[in-house]
Design a protein around this motif. Structure first.
Motif, mmCIF file in Angstrom:
data_model
loop_
_atom_site.group_PDB
_atom_site.id
_atom_site.type_symbol
_atom_site.label_atom_id
_atom_site.label_comp_id
_atom_site.label_asym_id
_atom_site.label_seq_id
_atom_site.Cartn_x
_atom_site.Cartn_y
_atom_site.Cartn_z
ATOM 1 N N ALA A 1 0.822 -1.205 0.000
ATOM 2 C CA ALA A 1 0.000 0.000 0.000
ATOM 3 C C ALA A 1 0.861 1.262 0.000
ATOM 4 O O ALA A 1 0.551 2.238 -0.702
ATOM 5 C CB ALA A 1 -0.928 -0.005 1.214
ATOM 6 N N LEU A 2 1.944 1.265 0.786
ATOM 7 C CA LEU A 2 2.845 2.419 0.789
ATOM 8 C C LEU A 2 3.451 2.629 -0.596
ATOM 9 O O LEU A 2 3.552 3.765 -1.083
ATOM 10 C CB LEU A 2 3.953 2.215 1.824
ATOM 11 N N LEU B 1 6.100 8.327 -8.245
ATOM 12 C CA LEU B 1 7.341 7.559 -8.199
ATOM 13 C C LEU B 1 7.268 6.340 -9.112
ATOM 14 O O LEU B 1 6.207 5.716 -9.245
ATOM 15 C CB LEU B 1 7.624 7.091 -6.774
ATOM 16 N N PRO B 2 8.395 5.931 -9.708
ATOM 17 C CA PRO B 2 8.418 4.668 -10.442
ATOM 18 C C PRO B 2 8.143 3.502 -9.498
ATOM 19 O O PRO B 2 8.526 3.542 -8.322
ATOM 20 C CB PRO B 2 9.853 4.596 -10.985
ATOM 21 N N ARG B 3 7.510 2.443 -10.013
ATOM 22 C CA ARG B 3 7.098 1.319 -9.162
ATOM 23 C C ARG B 3 8.283 0.711 -8.407
ATOM 24 O O ARG B 3 8.206 0.503 -7.197
ATOM 25 C CB ARG B 3 6.427 0.249 -10.039
ATOM 26 N N GLY B 4 9.373 0.434 -9.069
ATOM 27 C CA GLY B 4 10.515 -0.190 -8.410
ATOM 28 C C GLY B 4 11.081 0.679 -7.308
ATOM 29 O O GLY B 4 11.427 0.191 -6.219
ATOM 30 N N THR B 5 11.194 1.972 -7.565
ATOM 31 C CA THR B 5 11.712 2.902 -6.560
ATOM 32 C C THR B 5 10.766 2.976 -5.371
ATOM 33 O O THR B 5 11.200 2.967 -4.204
ATOM 34 C CB THR B 5 11.901 4.298 -7.172
ATOM 35 N N GLN C 1 11.060 -0.152 -3.189
ATOM 36 C CA GLN C 1 12.311 -0.168 -2.431
ATOM 37 C C GLN C 1 12.239 0.808 -1.260
ATOM 38 O O GLN C 1 12.647 0.485 -0.140
ATOM 39 C CB GLN C 1 13.479 0.177 -3.347
ATOM 40 N N LEU C 2 11.733 1.993 -1.512
ATOM 41 C CA LEU C 2 11.593 2.985 -0.443
ATOM 42 C C LEU C 2 10.655 2.476 0.657
ATOM 43 O O LEU C 2 10.940 2.621 1.853
ATOM 44 C CB LEU C 2 11.058 4.300 -1.019
ATOM 45 N N ALA C 3 9.544 1.870 0.269
ATOM 46 C CA ALA C 3 8.573 1.384 1.245
ATOM 47 C C ALA C 3 9.159 0.263 2.096
ATOM 48 O O ALA C 3 9.041 0.278 3.325
ATOM 49 C CB ALA C 3 7.311 0.904 0.527
ATOM 50 N N ALA C 4 9.810 -0.706 1.461
ATOM 51 C CA ALA C 4 10.356 -1.843 2.200
ATOM 52 C C ALA C 4 11.466 -1.410 3.154
ATOM 53 O O ALA C 4 11.508 -1.834 4.322
ATOM 54 C CB ALA C 4 10.889 -2.890 1.222
ATOM 55 N N HIS C 5 12.364 -0.549 2.695
ATOM 56 C CA HIS C 5 13.441 -0.091 3.567
ATOM 57 C C HIS C 5 12.909 0.790 4.692
ATOM 58 O O HIS C 5 13.464 0.797 5.798
ATOM 59 C CB HIS C 5 14.495 0.668 2.752
ATOM 60 N N THR C 6 11.860 1.533 4.426
ATOM 61 C CA THR C 6 11.260 2.359 5.471
ATOM 62 C C THR C 6 10.701 1.495 6.593
ATOM 63 O O THR C 6 10.916 1.763 7.780
ATOM 64 C CB THR C 6 10.150 3.242 4.873
#
Length: 288
Positions: free
Chosen positions: A199-200, A209-213, A216-221
């Motif tokens: 969802a994030l 934002l591009p899907r891949g970016t 990655q941002l959501a998971a690392h957050t």
């Protein structure tokens, strides 16, 4: 409850002990990998049974352990038996294994909702029992396992069980009456977090934002926030408030989460999963 983490390994607990796994699914695979990665035992001390040829071939090839389609052969002579089968088939498996457990090994179950008393009823005379609830991040060595111990379990058996599951993450010891709540929280919890990450990321895509970016941002957050809770030892509300400056972006976002009842919904999800685990535990025949 007791939380065990970062404790030095006493390899003597498992070294030289024959361990038989009944069921060669994902959790058995994670435990095999953890045991061998930590150097707690060698492949020559490990035997796994599974009805699927593909699983036997994979485990034998990847870990060098003995594999078989015969459950009795897997536990024969074992000092520790790990039951990695689904709860709905465990009644039949225990009936099959009974004659092969005359040496009364330490028996560890990972079957959700299956109480220790039910195992004792089907393995008459077996008292060395542990019930566990690991979760899926165990597959990469960062899981958390809740563990309940049969009355009178020896210190050596307790330490052996703890060490086995510490090979794939953290261990928490709880009273068995709390195991359904554990199932609802940490057992099912990874799925809730995966949904939150999705969802994030979708929100990031919605905002350009591009899907891949975004993913990655959501998971690392999420990973970074969880690590702060664990390492700093402060209440999540305190950490949340440090991010939310007056009139800023975060407090606006938090207000929208409150409108959507995020916290209440997550609490209800844990409660519902807990109740479902209780229902499965009471059912004469387990159906997941």
């Amino acid at each position: 409850m007791r939380r065990l983490e970062g404790r030095p390994y006493n390899r003597a607990m498992l070294t030289g002990r024959q361990i038989g796994f009944v069921g060669g699914g994902n959790m058995a695979e994670a435990l095999l990998a953890g045991l061998l990665r930590k150097g707690l035992t060698g492949p020559e001390r490990l035997t796994v049974s599974d009805p699927l040829v593909s699983r036997r071939e994979l485990l034998g090839r990847n870990f060098g352990v003995a594999v078989t389609d015969d459950n009795q052969a897997a536990v024969r002579g074992a000092e520790i038996v790990v039951l990695c089968v689904e709860p709905q088939v465990l009644d039949d498996v225990l009936a099959e294994l009974g004659p092969s457990l005359e040496s009364h090994p330490l028996v560890i179950s990972v079957a959700a909702g299956y109480p220790l008393s039910r195992i004792q009823d089907r393995l008459v005379g077996t008292t060395r029992l542990v019930r566990t609830m690991p979760n899926t991040p165990s597959a990469i060595g960062v899981g958390v396992t809740a563990m309940s111990l049969a009355a009178g379990l020896s210190a050596a058996d307790r330490q052996a069980a703890e060490q086995l599951f510490e090979s794939v993450g953290t261990v928490v010891v709880v009273e068995e009456r709390l195991m359904d709540a554990v199932t609802g929280l940490s057992g099912s919890g990874p799925a809730y977090v995966f949904a939150m990450i999705e969802a994030l990321a979708d929100g990031g895509v919605l905002s350009g934002l591009p899907r891949g970016t975004a993913q990655q941002l959501a998971a690392h957050t999420v990973a970074g926030a969880a690590r702060m809770v664990l390492e700093q030892g402060e209440h999540p509300a305190v950490l949340k408030d440090r991010v939310a400056s007056p009139g800023g972006t975060t407090i606006v976002g938090l207000s929208r989460l409150e409108q959507g009842r995020l916290r209440a919904t997550l609490m209800s999800a844990v409660e519902a999963a807990t109740q479902r685990s209780q229902e499965l535990g009471k059912a004469e025949n387990h159906h997941l």
